[in-house]
Design a protein around this motif. Structure first.
Motif, PDB file in Angstrom:
ATOM      1  N   ASN A 313     -22.952  12.662  12.943  1.00  0.00           N
ATOM      2  CA  ASN A 313     -22.697  11.781  14.074  1.00  0.00           C
ATOM      3  C   ASN A 313     -21.929  10.573  13.559  1.00  0.00           C
ATOM      4  O   ASN A 313     -22.189  10.092  12.451  1.00  0.00           O
ATOM      5  CB  ASN A 313     -24.016  11.297  14.695  1.00  0.00           C
ATOM      6  CG  ASN A 313     -24.809  12.421  15.347  1.00  0.00           C
ATOM      7  OD1 ASN A 313     -24.239  13.391  15.838  1.00  0.00           O
ATOM      8  ND2 ASN A 313     -26.121  12.282  15.355  1.00  0.00           N
ATOM      9  N   VAL A 314     -20.988  10.080  14.338  1.00  0.00           N
ATOM     10  CA  VAL A 314     -20.206   8.902  13.958  1.00  0.00           C
ATOM     11  C   VAL A 314     -20.687   7.731  14.814  1.00  0.00           C
ATOM     12  O   VAL A 314     -20.755   7.849  16.042  1.00  0.00           O
ATOM     13  CB  VAL A 314     -18.701   9.124  14.153  1.00  0.00           C
ATOM     14  CG1 VAL A 314     -17.911   7.940  13.599  1.00  0.00           C
ATOM     15  CG2 VAL A 314     -18.263  10.422  13.481  1.00  0.00           C
ATOM     16  N   VAL A 385     -21.263  12.246  18.890  1.00  0.00           N
ATOM     17  CA  VAL A 385     -22.262  13.171  18.352  1.00  0.00           C
ATOM     18  C   VAL A 385     -21.658  14.545  18.079  1.00  0.00           C
ATOM     19  O   VAL A 385     -20.684  14.967  18.694  1.00  0.00           O
ATOM     20  CB  VAL A 385     -23.470  13.313  19.292  1.00  0.00           C
ATOM     21  CG1 VAL A 385     -24.234  12.003  19.393  1.00  0.00           C
ATOM     22  CG2 VAL A 385     -23.049  13.795  20.671  1.00  0.00           C
ATOM     23  N   THR A 386     -22.271  15.236  17.154  1.00  0.00           N
ATOM     24  CA  THR A 386     -21.853  16.581  16.767  1.00  0.00           C
ATOM     25  C   THR A 386     -22.643  17.644  17.518  1.00  0.00           C
ATOM     26  O   THR A 386     -23.702  17.378  18.104  1.00  0.00           O
ATOM     27  CB  THR A 386     -22.038  16.789  15.257  1.00  0.00           C
ATOM     28  OG1 THR A 386     -21.529  18.089  14.903  1.00  0.00           O
ATOM     29  CG2 THR A 386     -23.491  16.704  14.847  1.00  0.00           C
ATOM     30  N   ALA A 387     -22.141  18.869  17.498  1.00  0.00           N
ATOM     31  CA  ALA A 387     -22.858  20.095  17.878  1.00  0.00           C
ATOM     32  C   ALA A 387     -23.444  20.053  19.274  1.00  0.00           C
ATOM     33  O   ALA A 387     -24.498  20.628  19.521  1.00  0.00           O
ATOM     34  CB  ALA A 387     -23.942  20.397  16.845  1.00  0.00           C
ATOM     35  N   GLY A 391     -25.937  23.212  21.667  1.00  0.00           N
ATOM     36  CA  GLY A 391     -27.219  22.899  22.269  1.00  0.00           C
ATOM     37  C   GLY A 391     -27.647  21.460  22.101  1.00  0.00           C
ATOM     38  O   GLY A 391     -28.840  21.192  21.893  1.00  0.00           O
ATOM     39  N   LEU A 392     -26.720  20.520  22.162  1.00  0.00           N
ATOM     40  CA  LEU A 392     -27.015  19.077  22.089  1.00  0.00           C
ATOM     41  C   LEU A 392     -27.667  18.701  20.766  1.00  0.00           C
ATOM     42  O   LEU A 392     -28.504  17.791  20.701  1.00  0.00           O
ATOM     43  CB  LEU A 392     -27.930  18.639  23.245  1.00  0.00           C
ATOM     44  CG  LEU A 392     -27.657  19.203  24.644  1.00  0.00           C
ATOM     45  CD1 LEU A 392     -28.613  18.593  25.660  1.00  0.00           C
ATOM     46  CD2 LEU A 392     -26.217  18.987  25.060  1.00  0.00           C
ATOM     47  N   LEU A 393     -27.260  19.361  19.683  1.00  0.00           N
ATOM     48  CA  LEU A 393     -27.970  19.202  18.410  1.00  0.00           C
ATOM     49  C   LEU A 393     -27.783  17.816  17.808  1.00  0.00           C
ATOM     50  O   LEU A 393     -28.734  17.225  17.286  1.00  0.00           O
ATOM     51  CB  LEU A 393     -27.505  20.268  17.416  1.00  0.00           C
ATOM     52  CG  LEU A 393     -27.695  21.717  17.834  1.00  0.00           C
ATOM     53  CD1 LEU A 393     -27.285  22.657  16.703  1.00  0.00           C
ATOM     54  CD2 LEU A 393     -29.137  22.005  18.243  1.00  0.00           C
ATOM     55  N   GLY A 394     -26.566  17.285  17.844  1.00  0.00           N
ATOM     56  CA  GLY A 394     -26.339  15.963  17.263  1.00  0.00           C
ATOM     57  C   GLY A 394     -27.051  14.871  18.033  1.00  0.00           C
ATOM     58  O   GLY A 394     -27.664  13.972  17.442  1.00  0.00           O
ATOM     59  N   ALA A 395     -26.978  14.923  19.361  1.00  0.00           N
ATOM     60  CA  ALA A 395     -27.666  13.929  20.185  1.00  0.00           C
ATOM     61  C   ALA A 395     -29.169  14.029  20.010  1.00  0.00           C
ATOM     62  O   ALA A 395     -29.871  13.011  19.916  1.00  0.00           O
ATOM     63  CB  ALA A 395     -27.281  14.121  21.653  1.00  0.00           C
TER      64      ALA A 395
END
Length: 567
Positions: A313-314, A385-387, A391-395
């Motif tokens: 995530n940035v 956020v990533t991914a 399935g909303l993995l980074g968030a």
């Protein structure tokens, strides 16, 4: 984006009816106590939006799949642009938060075979069904697994509903309907909120529940209307590399295989069992439905390769001037699908220009505008956020491991795919009436001379399908706003046509590419709205909450009660 574009092309005829039955923003209690300051327009750069979107969606970024060189380029670009905008690193001295993931790639798929007294049917991978494993096993073999139809696959004791009642599915494969039982209702009253989808209607829940019940396999019957997207979206999203959060100790159980089956294929399977899909669907919508063993067995096999990696995530922050330990969140996902099912011309890069290079560019443009306006009272956080597509993995990882405490996070705005449709008289509010943030939205809309249109397809459950949901379910009030449907040029008919064209020809496919001829006027108008709302929250002294009766209010109240700071 997981998303609402697919619905817009189908919404025109029912838009006015639905507007009457969905909630309207500003209906929550405690309005008089909220401090909602007036905010001047921000200096937002269309050039920034174009430049960042163009770069992120170029072939050089290879579709921005997490864990690829495309991610490295994305992280470098966002770090550079956040720094140039005037932000500070959001994770101590670092611009990133590490997100541990595992990538699983299935290959050498055997057909899905269904066997019964009448013989064996064979269904081709991709065309008729798709499936993945969440287990880190080199070979997945589903053999002679009994098929059971379990309706909507819901176990909700608080609603008096259990599609698994009296059934032992250990080692079996369950066949599940998409959405929840009352999705075809006209209004929003019913066991599962009528027309509005609950989390029980989401595919993520259905696989989780099947695993809790001990099933070996789970197959969701795809149907475009209740799913709100076509089979092409399922095929492109569920083939190729799949990223998941790495599992720790005491992780929840998993099935061997989760997948989807085409509706026509499912109909043939049920006919072989002497059953009718339409009749079973109708029965499954009634309280007291009992699961139906089908007298058939399922079999398939495939191999998997694994790659553990760390995605990112940035995070950038503009510290507040008076209350720097109170945070207002802006989120957008930077990832897309990487290389995917090729288009007829051989193009296999899913560039994700609209979805979601536009939303990621918006983070940069908003950061620039807020920095130019000077630090507001509270801190502004910009989180790419990533991914999300996995399935909303980074968030979810950030929400469970927050850099800034959630009890000190006032609320947030999520941006996921801007429509390139020109200016609109309205914006679409996904999940209206849920929190007091609607009042900030009302004020911003009034300042911009625009209106709010409630979500035209509440049965699609869009509030549960983008990154804001990861924060909402842990109590943080979040707004999810999409582009308007009532275009200044062409009205609702034109808006629906543009949305349908995107869904059918570009969404989650290789042709979601940057176009130099795009009309950015509507995007910039929406971005101005987001600037006002974020600045209002960051300048305000109020702590907006979820409205009474909302499913997320209790956890927010509990979080606030346990915190010595913030809400």
């Amino acid at each position: 984006m997981t998303k609402r574009f697919a619905a817009l092309g189908m919404m025109l005829a029912g838009a006015l009816t639905l507007a009457a039955c969905d909630a309207i923003p500003g209906m929550g209690g405690g309005e008089a106590a909220l401090d909602i300051p007036e905010i001047a327009p921000g200096e937002l750069s269309e050039a920034t939006m174009k430049d960042v979107t163009r770069l992120l969606s170029s072939d050089a970024f290879e579709g921005r799949m997490p864990g690829t060189p495309g991610e490295e380029k994305t992280i470098a670009l966002l770090t550079e642009r956040f720094k140039a905008a005037g932000l500070q690193p959001g994770n101590g001295e670092s611009w990133v938060q590490e997100v541990p993931l595992v990538e699983i790639t299935g290959r050498n798929y055997a057909p899905l075979t269904i066997t019964g007294k009448g013989g064996t049917q064979s269904f081709a991978f991709g065309k008729d069904w798709v499936g993945v494993t969440y287990r880190e096993e080199a070979k997945t073999t589903l053999k002679d697994s009994e098929l059971v139809f379990v309706g909507y696959g819901i176990n909700a004791p608080e609603r008096g509903w259990n599609d698994y009642a009296g059934l032992d599915v250990k080692g079996k494969t369950v066949v599940i309907l998409v959405n929840d039982p009352d999705w075809q209702s006209e209004g929003l009253e019913g066991t599962f909120n009528g027309k509005a989808m609950t989390y029980y209607g989401r595919w993520t829940y259905k696989y989780e529940e099947a695993a809790r019940q001990g099933a070996a396999g789970a197959l969701i019957v795809h149907d475009t209307a209740p799913a709100s997207y076509g089979w092409n979206v399922v095929e492109s999203s569920w083939t190729g590399p799949q990223a998941y959060a790495q599992r720790g100790d005491n992780a929840p159980p998993l099935t061997q295989m989760n997948g989807w089956i085409q509706k026509d294929a499912a109909r043939k399977v049920l006919e072989a069992a002497g059953q009718d899909l339409d009749a079973l669907t109708k029965a499954a919508q009634q309280k007291g439905f009992k699961p139906v063993p089908l007298g058939l067995t399922a079999a398939t096999s495939f191999e998997s390769t694994f790659r553990s990696f760390v995605s990112h995530n940035v995070i950038g922050i503009l510290p507040g001037s008076e209350a720097p330990e109170e945070y207002v969140l802006h989120t957008a996902h930077w990832d897309h699908l990487g290389r995917c099912t090729p288009a007829p011309d051989g193009d296999d890069i899913c560039n994700g220009a609209v979805d979601n290079a536009t939303g990621t560019a918006a983070l940069v443009a908003l950061a620039e505008a807020h920095a130019k306006a000077g630090p507001p009272r509270r801190s502004l956080v910009f989180l790419a956020v990533t991914a999300e597509e996995s399935g909303l993995l980074g968030a979810t990882y950030y929400a469970q491991n927050p850099i800034f405490p959630l009890a000190q996070t006032v609320g947030g705005i999520n941006m996921d795919a801007f429509q390139m449709a020109g200016r609109a008289k309205d914006v679409t509010v996904v999940g209206p009436g849920k929190s007091q943030l609607d009042l900030f939205l009302d004020a911003a809309l009034k300042a911009d001379g625009r209106a709010a249109t409630p979500n035209p397809k509440p049965e699609a459950g869009y509030y549960y399908r983008s990154d804001h949901f990861a924060f909402a379910k842990l109590g943080v009030p979040m707004l999810y706003i999409d582009g308007g449907e009532d275009l200044i040029e062409g009205g609702r008919e034109a808006g629906a046509k543009i949305a349908a064209d995107y869904t059918e020809n570009r969404y989650h496919g290789p042709k979601d590419e940057f176009d130099e001829n795009w009309d950015w006027s509507g995007v910039m108008a929406d971005l101005q709205l987001f600037f006002r709302i974020g600045r209002m929250m960051a300048t305000s002294s109020s702590w907006p909450n979820w409205n009474e009766g909302d499913e997320f209010k209790a956890i927010r109240d509990q979080s606030c009660a346990a915190s010595a700071k913030g809400c």
